[in-house]
Design an enzyme around this catalytic site. Structure first.
Site, PDB file in Angstrom:
ATOM      1  N   ASP A   5       0.377   5.472   0.075  1.00  0.00           N
ATOM      2  CA  ASP A   5       1.490   4.969   0.016  1.00  0.00           C
ATOM      3  C   ASP A   5       1.509   4.240   1.392  1.00  0.00           C
ATOM      4  O   ASP A   5       2.449   4.315   2.037  1.00  0.00           O
ATOM      5  CB  ASP A   5       2.913   5.380  -0.490  1.00  0.00           C
ATOM      6  CG  ASP A   5       4.074   4.645  -0.747  1.00  0.00           C
ATOM      7  OD1 ASP A   5       3.705   3.327  -0.527  1.00  0.00           O
ATOM      8  OD2 ASP A   5       5.149   5.113  -0.926  1.00  0.00           O
ATOM      9  N   ARG A   9      10.333  -1.387   4.428  1.00  0.00           N
ATOM     10  CA  ARG A   9      11.680  -1.062   5.037  1.00  0.00           C
ATOM     11  C   ARG A   9      11.654  -1.880   6.220  1.00  0.00           C
ATOM     12  O   ARG A   9      10.659  -2.305   6.885  1.00  0.00           O
ATOM     13  CB  ARG A   9      11.528   0.354   5.432  1.00  0.00           C
ATOM     14  CG  ARG A   9      11.468   1.429   4.362  1.00  0.00           C
ATOM     15  CD  ARG A   9      11.466   2.810   4.957  1.00  0.00           C
ATOM     16  NE  ARG A   9      11.399   3.868   4.208  1.00  0.00           N
ATOM     17  CZ  ARG A   9      11.472   5.210   4.439  1.00  0.00           C
ATOM     18  NH1 ARG A   9      12.105   5.500   5.639  1.00  0.00           N
ATOM     19  NH2 ARG A   9      11.369   6.070   3.622  1.00  0.00           N
ATOM     20  N   GLU A  19       0.232  -4.226  -3.562  1.00  0.00           N
ATOM     21  CA  GLU A  19       1.519  -5.071  -2.993  1.00  0.00           C
ATOM     22  C   GLU A  19       1.099  -5.826  -2.103  1.00  0.00           C
ATOM     23  O   GLU A  19       1.284  -5.341  -0.728  1.00  0.00           O
ATOM     24  CB  GLU A  19       2.766  -4.021  -2.826  1.00  0.00           C
ATOM     25  CG  GLU A  19       3.067  -3.342  -3.904  1.00  0.00           C
ATOM     26  CD  GLU A  19       4.061  -2.107  -3.455  1.00  0.00           C
ATOM     27  OE1 GLU A  19       4.837  -2.315  -2.465  1.00  0.00           O
ATOM     28  OE2 GLU A  19       3.678  -0.868  -3.599  1.00  0.00           O
ATOM     29  N   HIS A  40       5.205  -6.182  -7.854  1.00  0.00           N
ATOM     30  CA  HIS A  40       5.249  -4.586  -7.880  1.00  0.00           C
ATOM     31  C   HIS A  40       4.687  -4.053  -9.148  1.00  0.00           C
ATOM     32  O   HIS A  40       5.152  -3.151  -9.833  1.00  0.00           O
ATOM     33  CB  HIS A  40       6.472  -3.827  -7.502  1.00  0.00           C
ATOM     34  CG  HIS A  40       6.483  -2.534  -6.906  1.00  0.00           C
ATOM     35  ND1 HIS A  40       5.758  -1.573  -7.494  1.00  0.00           N
ATOM     36  CD2 HIS A  40       6.830  -2.286  -5.581  1.00  0.00           C
ATOM     37  CE1 HIS A  40       5.967  -0.633  -6.689  1.00  0.00           C
ATOM     38  NE2 HIS A  40       6.822  -0.876  -5.673  1.00  0.00           N
TER      39      HIS A  40
END
Length: 372
Positions: A272, A86, A337, A200
């Site tokens: 996450d 983000r 990632e 990803h």
């Protein structure tokens, strides 16, 4: 480093008839690579890893048809960008020197600089996530080079796409080694911009992509993670992993503490989180290792990046039917990632992601496999 080559558009014969079964199959291209114990399929939709096999076993989630990739918005195997993660509020500050690009060195030299803030496309959460929509994972890339062990794909992102300044040209090269997959990124821009791409892929080293990865052992060479607020927005602060469920400095089953009573885990309902890597040796030493005791397969991660997002497929709920005809249940995979930090443009204490004209972005990640 990636060597620049003349662009050659290669029309490939499809090696799996299933890819011809969809309406837009004329846009679909596939590279099949093999080397030693490794096999791999790359599709040009999102520059995705469609299959990655070690010793004959497929270790990544995905689908068997392009129709499914385009209808279900998932990032299985995809190259995500321009900016993975983000950018909060979609606010992108870009630093210029006297109307041109600048960087931290120029600030230290006392040069005249100014900052311009761009408004990026935002989603329902009010932030620009994974570069907006459509992102790089939802675009058809051009295959510029292909042989038995290597495939290079290119995407040219127009100036202003999803609000990002500069025409960006990104090359992603997949190279199969005897026991490893190497991913190289190279990019240039016509205007100062930011870039934070990553692959990803969802990994499951068991023989069943429909099982959880709770029993797989995870090791991460990291002492801290980036903190979230209750809206899953990074705060700009790092927290020590000591005495928390995020401490994987010793190999630990992924599921051992995944449901612990921890505020950060409650925000994401599993792992996450972005780890700050102890990565002083670059590609010479691994930053992470995943091991499946039942299959005896282990995967090490090497990268030039300063951080890595660990995601345990917390949103899967069995509604997606993937390869092997398996329902993809919650936490049936783990993503590594490799990247810069989420919202780095608004957090100058973290490494910069700004790319200026005349510069070439380079990044490398390696996934290395072994069996015992």
């Amino acid at each position: 480093m990636i060597k620049r080559i003349a662009v050659v558009i290669i029309i490939l014969n499809f090696q799996f008839s299933i890819f011809n079964s969809v309406a837009n199959a004329q846009d679909m291209q596939l590279c099949s690579l093999h080397n030693g114990n490794m096999e791999m399929n790359v599709i040009n939709y999102g520059a995705r890893i469609q299959a990655l096999k070690f010793a004959g076993q497929d270790m990544v989630l995905g689908f068997d048809t392009l129709d499914t990739y385009t209808k279900k918005k998932q990032n299985f195997g995809a190259t995500v960008g321009r900016y993975i993660g983000r950018i909060l509020g979609g606010k992108l500050p870009i630093t210029y020197k006297e109307g041109k690009s600048s960087d931290a060195k120029l600030r230290l030299q006392g040069k005249k600089i100014h900052t311009e803030t761009y408004q990026l496309q935002v989603g329902g959460n009010g932030d620009c996530s994974h570069g907006g929509t459509p992102g790089f994972s939802q675009q058809f890339w051009t295959i510029t080079s292909h042989n038995d062990t290597t495939c290079t794909l290119r995407f040219v992102s127009p100036d202003g796409e999803n609000g990002f300044p500069g025409e960006l040209t990104l090359d992603v090269t997949y190279t199969l080694q005897h026991d490893a997959l190497r991913i190289d990124y190279a990019a240039t821009t016509t205007k100062p911009t930011v870039l934070n791409p990553s692959n990803h892929s969802f990994f499951n080293l068991s023989a069943n992509l429909g099982e959880t990865v709770h029993d797989e052992l995870l090791w991460i060479n990291s002492d801290s993670t980036a903190l979230y607020n209750s809206s899953k927005q990074v705060t700009g602060k790092l927290a020590s992993v000591t005495d928390t469920p995020f401490d994987f400095r010793h190999p630990t089953p992924i599921g051992q503490r995944i449901n612990a009573d921890n505020e950060q885990l409650k925000v994401t309902k599993g792992y996450d989180h972005c780890y700050k890597l102890n990565n002083i040796n670059g590609l010479r030493t691994p930053v992470a290792r995943l091991t499946d005791i039942s299959t005896g397969i282990s995967m090490e991660v090497y990268t030039t990046e300063p951080a890595m997002q660990i995601y345990t497929a917390n949103s899967h709920n069995g509604s997606i039917i993937g390869k092997q005809g398996k329902p993809y249940i919650k936490q049936n995979a783990i993503c590594f990632e490799t990247m810069h930090f989420t919202d780095s443009p608004n957090n100058p204490q973290w490494p910069s992601t700004q790319l200026n004209p005349g510069e070439t972005f380079h990044s490398t990640t390696i996934f290395k496999f072994s069996a015992f």
